[in-house]
Design a protein around this motif. Structure first.
Motif, PDB file in Angstrom:
ATOM      1  N   UNK A 377       8.880  31.533  16.123  1.00  0.00           N
ATOM      2  CA  UNK A 377       8.202  32.233  15.027  1.00  0.00           C
ATOM      3  C   UNK A 377       7.973  31.305  13.836  1.00  0.00           C
ATOM      4  N   UNK A 378       6.961  31.611  13.051  1.00  0.00           N
ATOM      5  CA  UNK A 378       6.726  30.863  11.825  1.00  0.00           C
ATOM      6  C   UNK A 378       7.684  31.381  10.756  1.00  0.00           C
ATOM      7  N   UNK A 379       8.136  30.487   9.896  1.00  0.00           N
ATOM      8  CA  UNK A 379       9.048  30.841   8.809  1.00  0.00           C
ATOM      9  C   UNK A 379       8.303  30.597   7.502  1.00  0.00           C
ATOM     10  N   UNK A 380       7.962  31.667   6.789  1.00  0.00           N
ATOM     11  CA  UNK A 380       7.186  31.554   5.557  1.00  0.00           C
ATOM     12  C   UNK A 380       8.064  31.820   4.347  1.00  0.00           C
ATOM     13  N   UNK A 381       8.120  30.896   3.382  1.00  0.00           N
ATOM     14  CA  UNK A 381       8.855  31.164   2.144  1.00  0.00           C
ATOM     15  C   UNK A 381       8.160  32.279   1.378  1.00  0.00           C
ATOM     16  N   UNK A 382       8.929  33.127   0.734  1.00  0.00           N
ATOM     17  CA  UNK A 382       8.369  34.281   0.026  1.00  0.00           C
ATOM     18  C   UNK A 382       9.183  34.547  -1.223  1.00  0.00           C
ATOM     19  N   UNK A 383       8.649  35.390  -2.074  1.00  0.00           N
ATOM     20  CA  UNK A 383       9.391  35.854  -3.254  1.00  0.00           C
ATOM     21  C   UNK A 383       9.179  37.345  -3.392  1.00  0.00           C
ATOM     22  N   UNK A 384      10.211  38.022  -3.876  1.00  0.00           N
ATOM     23  CA  UNK A 384      10.150  39.474  -3.996  1.00  0.00           C
ATOM     24  C   UNK A 384       9.171  39.880  -5.087  1.00  0.00           C
ATOM     25  N   UNK A 385       8.400  40.929  -4.810  1.00  0.00           N
ATOM     26  CA  UNK A 385       7.462  41.497  -5.773  1.00  0.00           C
ATOM     27  C   UNK A 385       7.740  42.990  -5.869  1.00  0.00           C
ATOM     28  N   UNK A 386       7.063  43.664  -6.773  1.00  0.00           N
ATOM     29  CA  UNK A 386       7.243  45.106  -6.913  1.00  0.00           C
ATOM     30  C   UNK A 386       6.800  45.779  -5.611  1.00  0.00           C
ATOM     31  N   UNK A 387       7.740  46.437  -4.936  1.00  0.00           N
ATOM     32  CA  UNK A 387       7.496  47.141  -3.683  1.00  0.00           C
ATOM     33  C   UNK A 387       6.911  46.239  -2.600  1.00  0.00           C
ATOM     34  N   UNK A 388       7.213  44.953  -2.654  1.00  0.00           N
ATOM     35  CA  UNK A 388       6.660  44.080  -1.631  1.00  0.00           C
ATOM     36  C   UNK A 388       7.121  42.646  -1.777  1.00  0.00           C
TER      37      UNK A 388
END
Length: 483
Positions: A377-388
């Motif tokens: 699987x691909x591993x994508x860095x992310x950051x928390x947002x409002x409801x997402x």
């Protein structure tokens, strides 16, 4: 071009300081208070008002406004129609530049004025989206800037009159080369050249680079007809003009348009033009219309054990016959909200990560694990947002698990656009809604599936995001579809 030069996020490491022990008797041990659950910061009212107004517009209108902001030079993000921080700031930049209050919310007169300015910029550039029979691609060309066209092996070349800007399309028949070789060549170390962004997936690569005097961008995609892509190199002296054109070209580039013939024998080479500016860069491939129906994942699933798989229900809306690992899967049930679906298939083993049900703070570093057609699987860095979450996801990410730094599951990506509009073939960080961990826990309980919830890290998880993902990779599967 800032989006192309941004590297992957730097992960924070935790540390502890120790002090000297005081030379006094220790007081009696007292019960340690339970740490309070983190409370997400309150959303920005101005941003939320602008987002609500923008998302109330029809999708075509939203995409058109983002495309217009690209042409006016106020926005360098993806034109999917989804509203995020970049869209908000792009609108504010446009408003400030035109003397309006920077509210981030476009009034009807502002929308009309923005479109007029963008159309004037398009016409001035004589920007035409055209098929390139030599490579089999579809590409937008600013003919006012690039009036000189010639043939090159496997594609075409457009150049500016002074030779400071070069746009090439290129194709390779199946078996002539592969994406790994092209990626290695494009990212190889060269004196005076710095690779500013690189991305390699199973079916596309993107690289951008800079030298003291120039910039470049490269994209190659792989499909049934072989490998196709484009590169653009230009002098730094013209970057103010060309940077926005690179985004516009990439937004229109289609490596495998419907009905396009596959490139066969290389075209005859034209006169040797000026070599491209050293440095490379490219975007990922858009969807491949010529691929077989099951070549690309329709959704991402999370193994629960006992032959069961959890995913987002929306990803299966148009899926008459889901399959997992080549095996037919059956949809057991969906939740009442239509957010989650439970599938079952024979021969599936695996266990999900522990659930995290406490709130996630806005901006908290996360990971999204999306299934790919081939490989891990691909591993994508992310950051928390409002409801997402904000993350650079790819098609098939509906149902992808979202993890925190301890490797705990905080939810699933609720939905991925059916027809995403990528920027240079790449999906930059975009806001996606998620099905939260509490909803997942409730659904699993109703389905009679045991699920661990807790504050401890996933078994074997490391203290970095990459380490947190490792134990869960084997539980992520691709769900394909026969329509």
């Amino acid at each position: 071009m800032n989006a192309f030069r941004t590297g992957l996020p730097v992960l924070l490491a935790a540390g502890f300081a120790t002090g000297a022990l005081a030379q006094v008797p220790a007081p009696p041990a007292l019960p340690r208070p339970k740490p309070a659950a983190s409370v997400p910061p309150a959303p920005d009212p101005a941003f939320e008002a602008a987002r609500a107004a923008f998302e109330a517009l029809p999708e075509a209108e939203r995409q058109g406004l983002q495309d217009a902001l690209v042409w006016t030079g106020d926005y360098n993000g993806v034109t999917t129609g989804a509203f995020g921080k970049r869209s908000f700031e792009g609108i504010q930049t446009y408003q400030t530049r035109t003397g309006a209050a920077p509210t981030g919310l476009l009034t009807p007169p502002e929308r009309i004025a923005l479109k007029r300015e963008a159309e004037a910029a398009r016409r001035a550039a004589r920007f035409k989206v055209q098929p390139d029979s030599a490579s089999g691609t579809l590409v937008g060309v600013p003919e006012a800037l690039l009036p000189k066209k010639s043939a090159i092996p496997g594609g075409s070349r457009w150049q500016s009159a002074d030779g400071r800007v070069t746009l090439d399309t290129k194709s390779f028949p199946q078996g002539e080369t592969n994406l790994d070789a092209l990626f290695e060549r494009a990212t190889a170390a060269m004196p005076g050249r710095k690779v500013t962004y690189k991305l390699k997936k199973s079916d596309f690569i993107v690289i951008t680079a800079e030298t003291a005097g120039g910039r470049s961008y490269i994209r190659y995609a792989e499909g049934p007809a072989g490998i196709r892509g484009f590169t653009i190199g230009y002098d730094r002296s013209v970057s103010e003009t060309v940077d926005r054109l690179v985004i516009a070209i990439a937004n229109t580039f289609t490596p495998f348009p419907d009905g396009a013939p596959a490139a066969t024998a290389p075209a005859a080479a034209g006169p040797a033009p000026r070599p491209p500016v050293p440095g490379l860069a490219a975007p990922p491939a858009a969807s491949l219309p010529g691929a077989q129906a099951e070549a690309r994942p329709a959704a991402t699933g999370l193994l629960l054990g006992g032959g069961r798989v959890l995913t987002a229900a929306s990803a299966l809306d148009a899926c008459a016959a889901p399959r997992i690992g080549g095996v037919a899967a059956r949809i057991e049930r969906r939740d009442a909200a239509g957010s989650l679906a439970l599938l079952s298939a024979e021969g599936l083993a695996g266990a999900p990560p522990p659930l995290r049900t406490e709130p996630v703070g806005e901006g908290e570093a996360l990971l999204v694990l999306g299934a790919q057609a081939k490989g891990r699987p691909s591993v994508a860095p992310a950051s928390a947002a409002v409801e997402g979450v904000y993350a650079p996801l790819q098609p098939g990410a509906g149902g992808a698990p979202v993890l925190d730094r301890a490797g705990r599951l905080i939810g699933l990506v609720a939905r991925f656009p059916a027809t995403p509009r990528l920027i240079a073939g790449v999906m930059p960080p975009t806001r996606y809604t998620i099905v939260p961990g509490k909803a997942v826990a409730a659904f699993l309980a109703e389905s009679g599936v045991p699920a661990g919830a807790g504050t401890g890290p996933a078994k074997g998880a490391a203290t970095t995001l990459g380490g947190a993902a490792a134990p869960v990779l084997g539980a992520v599967v691709a769900i394909t579809c026969t329509r």
